[in-house]
Design an enzyme around this catalytic site. Structure first.
Site, PDB file in Angstrom:
ATOM      1  CG  ASN A   1     -19.283 -22.343  53.863  1.00 40.17           C
ATOM      2  OD1 ASN A   1     -19.856 -23.021  54.561  1.00 40.17           O
ATOM      3  ND2 ASN A   1     -18.902 -22.412  52.547  1.00 40.17           N
TER       4      ASN A   1
ATOM      5  CE  LYS B   1     -16.451 -25.171  51.743  1.00 36.82           C
ATOM      6  NZ  LYS B   1     -15.830 -25.523  50.704  1.00 36.82           N
TER       7      LYS B   1
ATOM      8  CD  GLU C   1     -14.932 -18.856  49.203  1.00 38.14           C
ATOM      9  OE1 GLU C   1     -14.483 -19.180  50.256  1.00 38.14           O
ATOM     10  OE2 GLU C   1     -16.028 -19.739  48.826  1.00 38.14           O
TER      11      GLU C   1
HETATM   12  P1  13P Z   1     -11.636 -24.268  52.232  1.00 42.28           P
HETATM   13  O1  13P Z   1     -11.076 -23.225  53.226  1.00 42.28           O
HETATM   14  O2  13P Z   1     -12.107 -25.750  52.821  1.00 42.28           O
HETATM   15  O3  13P Z   1     -10.706 -24.501  51.080  1.00 42.28           O
HETATM   16  O4  13P Z   1     -12.887 -23.862  51.667  1.00 42.28           O
HETATM   17  C1  13P Z   1     -13.080 -22.625  51.061  1.00 42.28           C
HETATM   18  C2  13P Z   1     -14.757 -21.945  51.046  1.00 42.28           C
HETATM   19  O5  13P Z   1     -15.303 -22.602  50.012  1.00 42.28           O
HETATM   20  C3  13P Z   1     -15.036 -21.162  51.983  1.00 42.28           C
HETATM   21  O6  13P Z   1     -16.358 -21.064  51.575  1.00 42.28           O
END
Ligand code: 13P
Length: 258
Positions: A11, A13, A173
């Site tokens: 992901n 983002k 998560e």
């Molecule tokens: P990180 O791996 O940066 O902690 O993010 C996790 C996340 O939100 C994946 O959707």
């Protein structure tokens, strides 16, 4: 135990423009070439603006990668300025759509009803939702983690049929582990993923629960992926930060060789 094909999804983002995204996927593909990763499904979820470029790259180079999106609206079309619909994503050969990420829930006010509408729309258009659930630190410290996750699960999956559940991925998560460098202990991740499977068994029966793929997400890195993936109920990872680094993500994809 039912066989479940592991799924690792990156992901990204709000990172990488479409040119940078092409580079990341090219570098990832190069690094995956001599690694053993085909026991798992690998998906990349770039921002919307990069989906078309990555679709073309995957098809042109015949890469064994799935394309994912990070969100969508639940309607097919309409006066929803700024939104992107499920059929638009399906047309780009998007296979997975993340819905209900904690950042969407926290920063953009999405509740379980919204997440449910999105998950159902994704299924209607032949794609697979990655339905995110997870508790905050306060909720965990108050002993409410399991109840919170169960409520999110029930609300987010309402009305989804047993048949459709075969296409659903759940991502656990814990909010306190996202982007913080704090990872849940593998045993804690397994306990919650097990609780999720139990809840699905209560509602859909054991066979559906046994087939459900449950990802863990939250600071998954090359150093902790093997222990996490080794847990009985953890069938994959939803990876944020480490998925932006092609070397790290390639290592994650071949975690069983670490
Ligand atoms: P990180 O791996 O940066 O902690 O993010 C996790 C996340 O939100 C994946 O959707």
């Amino acid at each position: 135990m039912a066989h479940r094909t592991p799924i690792l999804a990156g992901n990204w983002k709000m990172h990488k423009n479409h040119l940078e995204a092409i580079q990341v996927v090219q570098q990832l593909a190069y690094r995956l070439e001599d690694r053993d990763y085909e026991h798992a499904e690998i998906a990349v979820c770039p921002p919307f603006t990069a989906l078309r470029s990555i679709q073309t790259l995957i098809q042109g180079d015949d890469l064994k990668l799935q394309l994912g999106a990070q969100d969508c609206h639940w309607e097919d079309q309409g006066a929803f300025t700024g939104e992107v619909s499920p059929p638009m994503l399906a047309e780009l050969d998007v296979a997975y759509v993340v819905v209900g990420h904690s950042e969407r829930r926290e920063l953009f006010g999405e509740d379980d009803a919204t997440v449910n509408a999105k998950a159902r729309a994704v299924l209607t258009h032949g794609m697979r939702p990655i339905v995110c659930v997870g508790e905050t630190l306060e909720q965990r410290e108050a002993g409410e983690a399991e109840g919170v996750v169960r409520r999110q699960l029930d609300g987010s999956l309402a009305g989804i049929t047993a048949e459709q559940m075969a296409e659903v991925v759940v991502a656990y998560e814990p909010v306190w582990a996202i982007g913080t460098g704090k990872t849940a202990l593998p045993s804690d991740a397994d306990e919650m993923c097990g609780a999720i499977r139990t809840r699905i068994a209560e509602q859909y029966g054991q066979a559906v629960a046994d087939g459900l793929r449950i990802q863990y997400g939250g600071s998954v890195k090359p150093g902790n992926v093997k222990d996490l993936m080794g847990q009985e109920h953890v069938d994959g990872a939803l990876v944020g930060g480490a998925s932006l680094d092609p070397e790290d993500f390639a290592v994650l994809c071949s975690y069983h060789r670490l």
